[in-house]
Motif scaffolding. Structure first.
Motif, PDB file in Angstrom:
ATOM      1  N   GLN A  74       0.814  -1.220   0.000  1.00  0.00           N
ATOM      2  CA  GLN A  74       0.000   0.000   0.000  1.00  0.00           C
ATOM      3  C   GLN A  74       0.844   1.266   0.000  1.00  0.00           C
ATOM      4  O   GLN A  74       0.309   2.368  -0.189  1.00  0.00           O
ATOM      5  CB  GLN A  74      -0.910  -0.007   1.234  1.00  0.00           C
ATOM      6  N   LEU A  75       2.139   1.135   0.235  1.00  0.00           N
ATOM      7  CA  LEU A  75       3.011   2.315   0.290  1.00  0.00           C
ATOM      8  C   LEU A  75       3.501   2.654  -1.104  1.00  0.00           C
ATOM      9  O   LEU A  75       4.391   2.010  -1.645  1.00  0.00           O
ATOM     10  CB  LEU A  75       4.190   2.056   1.230  1.00  0.00           C
ATOM     11  N   THR A  76       2.900   3.680  -1.692  1.00  0.00           N
ATOM     12  CA  THR A  76       3.223   4.072  -3.063  1.00  0.00           C
ATOM     13  C   THR A  76       3.580   5.557  -3.121  1.00  0.00           C
ATOM     14  O   THR A  76       3.420   6.289  -2.136  1.00  0.00           O
ATOM     15  CB  THR A  76       2.037   3.807  -3.999  1.00  0.00           C
ATOM     16  N   PHE A  77       4.023   5.988  -4.296  1.00  0.00           N
ATOM     17  CA  PHE A  77       4.298   7.418  -4.482  1.00  0.00           C
ATOM     18  C   PHE A  77       3.002   8.227  -4.427  1.00  0.00           C
ATOM     19  O   PHE A  77       3.006   9.383  -4.020  1.00  0.00           O
ATOM     20  CB  PHE A  77       5.004   7.652  -5.817  1.00  0.00           C
ATOM     21  N   ASP A  78       1.898   7.613  -4.843  1.00  0.00           N
ATOM     22  CA  ASP A  78       0.625   8.341  -4.901  1.00  0.00           C
ATOM     23  C   ASP A  78       0.131   8.756  -3.523  1.00  0.00           C
ATOM     24  O   ASP A  78      -0.549   9.779  -3.403  1.00  0.00           O
ATOM     25  CB  ASP A  78      -0.444   7.484  -5.597  1.00  0.00           C
ATOM     26  N   ASN A  79       0.421   7.952  -2.498  1.00  0.00           N
ATOM     27  CA  ASN A  79      -0.071   8.321  -1.163  1.00  0.00           C
ATOM     28  C   ASN A  79       1.032   8.828  -0.243  1.00  0.00           C
ATOM     29  O   ASN A  79       0.925   8.753   0.976  1.00  0.00           O
ATOM     30  CB  ASN A  79      -0.823   7.153  -0.509  1.00  0.00           C
ATOM     31  N   LEU A  80       2.108   9.343  -0.835  1.00  0.00           N
ATOM     32  CA  LEU A  80       3.169  10.002  -0.073  1.00  0.00           C
ATOM     33  C   LEU A  80       3.349  11.415  -0.597  1.00  0.00           C
ATOM     34  O   LEU A  80       3.603  11.612  -1.785  1.00  0.00           O
ATOM     35  CB  LEU A  80       4.494   9.245  -0.199  1.00  0.00           C
ATOM     36  N   SER A  81       3.206  12.386   0.269  1.00  0.00           N
ATOM     37  CA  SER A  81       3.365  13.785  -0.148  1.00  0.00           C
ATOM     38  C   SER A  81       4.810  14.058  -0.550  1.00  0.00           C
ATOM     39  O   SER A  81       5.740  13.656   0.156  1.00  0.00           O
ATOM     40  CB  SER A  81       2.977  14.721   0.995  1.00  0.00           C
ATOM     41  N   PRO A  82       5.020  14.715  -1.685  1.00  0.00           N
ATOM     42  CA  PRO A  82       6.395  15.063  -2.093  1.00  0.00           C
ATOM     43  C   PRO A  82       7.118  15.941  -1.077  1.00  0.00           C
ATOM     44  O   PRO A  82       8.344  16.047  -1.117  1.00  0.00           O
ATOM     45  CB  PRO A  82       6.186  15.822  -3.416  1.00  0.00           C
ATOM     46  N   ALA A 101      11.508  16.949  -0.923  1.00  0.00           N
ATOM     47  CA  ALA A 101      11.044  16.914  -2.315  1.00  0.00           C
ATOM     48  C   ALA A 101      12.164  16.451  -3.250  1.00  0.00           C
ATOM     49  O   ALA A 101      11.912  15.730  -4.225  1.00  0.00           O
ATOM     50  CB  ALA A 101      10.533  18.295  -2.727  1.00  0.00           C
ATOM     51  N   GLN A 102      13.400  16.838  -2.959  1.00  0.00           N
ATOM     52  CA  GLN A 102      14.533  16.384  -3.761  1.00  0.00           C
ATOM     53  C   GLN A 102      14.736  14.878  -3.607  1.00  0.00           C
ATOM     54  O   GLN A 102      15.002  14.170  -4.591  1.00  0.00           O
ATOM     55  CB  GLN A 102      15.803  17.129  -3.345  1.00  0.00           C
ATOM     56  N   VAL A 103      14.612  14.394  -2.366  1.00  0.00           N
ATOM     57  CA  VAL A 103      14.752  12.956  -2.119  1.00  0.00           C
ATOM     58  C   VAL A 103      13.636  12.193  -2.825  1.00  0.00           C
ATOM     59  O   VAL A 103      13.869  11.148  -3.443  1.00  0.00           O
ATOM     60  CB  VAL A 103      14.723  12.653  -0.602  1.00  0.00           C
ATOM     61  N   TYR A 104      12.425  12.723  -2.739  1.00  0.00           N
ATOM     62  CA  TYR A 104      11.255  12.111  -3.385  1.00  0.00           C
ATOM     63  C   TYR A 104      11.479  11.988  -4.893  1.00  0.00           C
ATOM     64  O   TYR A 104      11.223  10.939  -5.490  1.00  0.00           O
ATOM     65  CB  TYR A 104      10.031  12.981  -3.083  1.00  0.00           C
ATOM     66  N   GLN A 105      11.980  13.056  -5.495  1.00  0.00           N
ATOM     67  CA  GLN A 105      12.230  13.042  -6.940  1.00  0.00           C
ATOM     68  C   GLN A 105      13.332  12.043  -7.292  1.00  0.00           C
ATOM     69  O   GLN A 105      13.234  11.327  -8.302  1.00  0.00           O
ATOM     70  CB  GLN A 105      12.610  14.446  -7.423  1.00  0.00           C
ATOM     71  N   ALA A 106      14.369  11.975  -6.469  1.00  0.00           N
ATOM     72  CA  ALA A 106      15.452  11.012  -6.710  1.00  0.00           C
ATOM     73  C   ALA A 106      14.923   9.584  -6.642  1.00  0.00           C
ATOM     74  O   ALA A 106      15.331   8.717  -7.428  1.00  0.00           O
ATOM     75  CB  ALA A 106      16.570  11.213  -5.694  1.00  0.00           C
ATOM     76  N   ALA A 107      13.998   9.337  -5.713  1.00  0.00           N
ATOM     77  CA  ALA A 107      13.407   8.003  -5.589  1.00  0.00           C
ATOM     78  C   ALA A 107      12.579   7.657  -6.822  1.00  0.00           C
ATOM     79  O   ALA A 107      12.619   6.517  -7.309  1.00  0.00           O
ATOM     80  CB  ALA A 107      12.550   7.934  -4.324  1.00  0.00           C
TER      81      ALA A 107
END
Length: 448
Positions: A74-82, A101-107
């Motif tokens: 259930q842990l996806t990019f869609d349900n994690l705030s950037p 947000a930089q880490v999120y984009q790198a992921a």
């Protein structure tokens, strides 16, 4: 194109073939493909159109089971705030949100094309496991294999594989983890691991590094406390990305100076020339500046700045902190009187954080900066708490910066004896006068 060995009859849809024998493959589930010439290639077989949907379903089910994600699917990019999540202790600052947000984009970039190693460092609740699982779930959605496992669980499975009743042999399990195209290894910790456990984890990671296999590692261990070989692997910037995630900006978290007061204290705007000063003092200030820059680039051991109020020691300490923050590294900057106040406040029934939790956070932070270490440590309670903190970091060899107006013989002996230990600490006496005016020194600085 797919065809049938007896001719080019139109392929039925999955719905048309449901509950019936497929007229193309006669229920075999596969057909011989056609060559460019139109002739049938009887040397090969491919899935028939009637079975492709079922094969995709079975492959998806297999990959999901193989991934070991379970409820973490259930842990996806869609349900994690950037911008990341907040914790019950603190809100993310604007700067912290930008960093997340930089880490999120790198992921997300890594999820699209997993190459090399991606390492997430940070405490519980910082979002690092969510990011790692989002990568794994994205790969699964593309039909690509991935294997997720916690380091402790992996070691338990490896131990159980030696049992005569185990369905999987040790070699089979270890080879699967070693060679999976994408491994997500959660909660990597080597501190309290047994010699056998350390050896197995080192073998696993060393193999994947040499084989250049994509790996995501999640840990709360600071880089400087990792095994030397693993630290060497992570230092390979061309192959490894290391991101530090904090639940809040360290300089704005509990116990620290507000970032607004320190934001402008950088190496770029530190006046180390001061042409009005005598040559000896200018050289001394330049040396202090160089020591601070060198420490900021590679924090190891302790750096103790001693000098009168206004000589620049706090500016240099803050510049070290801001340099580390710009690199995405965790640091805790605190004025010692404020630190003691916060420690006392944790005993209040209204405190949102316990004394042990707050104390452990400061003890373990990768880089601690104690500003204005002075007379406030004179009470027995304050001396004991500061000694416990400093002794812990001394034994663990954790980097620290201390600024003080006191001479070391005015500091409690148990603490000063650790500050002067040349094996871990460098004490530098800044002889420059107050930046803010021609203020005469209130105490003569001593050299050590």
């Amino acid at each position: 194109m797919d065809t049938w060995s007896e001719g080019n009859a139109p392929l039925p849809s999955i719905e048309e073939g449901a509950g019936e024998i497929c007229p193309v493959c006669k229920g075999a589930g596969f057909v011989h493909p056609a060559l460019d010439s139109g002739q049938v290639d009887f040397s090969r077989v491919v899935p028939c159109q009637c079975s492709k949907g079922e094969l995709r379903k079975k492959k998806t089910e297999y990959l999901e089971k193989y991934s070991n994600l379970g409820s973490l699917s259930q842990l996806t990019f869609d349900n994690l705030s950037p911008k990341g999540r907040t914790t019950r202790h603190s809100e993310r600052s604007e700067e912290s949100q930008e960093h997340f947000a930089q880490v999120y984009q790198a992921a997300k970039v890594f999820a699209d094309n997993p190459e090399g190693w991606l390492v997430f460092l940070g405490p519980s609740g910082s979002g690092k496991t969510h990011l790692a699982c989002a990568i794994a779930n994205h790969r699964l959605s593309l039909g690509e294999p991935v294997f997720y496992i916690g380091a402790a669980d992996l070691l338990d499975h490896l131990r159980s594989a030696f049992s005569p009743t185990s369905d999987t042999t040790y070699d089979e399990l270890f080879e699967r983890v070693k060679n999976v195209p994408l491994l997500v290894l959660d909660d990597l910790t080597l501190g309290s691991a047994t010699t056998w456990a350390k050896e197995k984890l080192e073998q696993l990671l060393h193999h994947r590094f040499n084989a250049r296999l994509a790996t995501v590692i999640i840990t709360d261990i600071p880089l400087e406390r990792m095994d030397e070989r693993l630290r060497g692997h992570l230092a390979n910037n061309e192959f490894c990305q290391v991101w530090t995630i904090e639940p809040a900006s360290p300089l704005e978290s509990q116990g620290g100076l507000k970032l607004e007061l320190l934001r402008n204290m950088t190496f770029d705007n530190f006046d180390h020339k001061r042409l009005e000063l005598p040559l000896e003092q200018r050289q001394n200030l330049r040396q202090a500046f160089n020591l601070a820059v060198e420490f900021a680039r590679s924090p190891e051991g302790w750096l103790i700045f001693h000098g009168i109020n206004g000589c620049g020691k706090t500016h240099l300490a803050a510049a070290i902190a801001n340099f580390q923050l710009a690199q995405g590294k965790p640091v805790f900057f605190v004025v010692v009187p404020d630190l003691l106040d916060h420690l006392r406040s944790t005993f209040s029934p209204d405190s949102k954080i316990s004394y042990d939790e707050f104390s452990e956070r400061i003890k373990e932070v990768p880089l601690l900066i104690l500003d204005d270490f002075g007379e406030q440590s004179a009470t027995p309670w304050a001396q004991e708490k500061l000694y416990q903190l400093i002794n812990y970091r001394y034994n663990a060899k954790l980097p620290m910066v201390v600024t003080t107006c006191l001479s070391l013989d005015e500091i409690e002996t148990r603490i000063s004896s650790r500050m002067v230990d040349p094996m871990i600490s460098l004490v530098f006496n800044i002889t420059a006068p107050d930046y803010r005016g021609n203020v005469k020194p209130t105490r003569q600085a001593k050299r050590y």
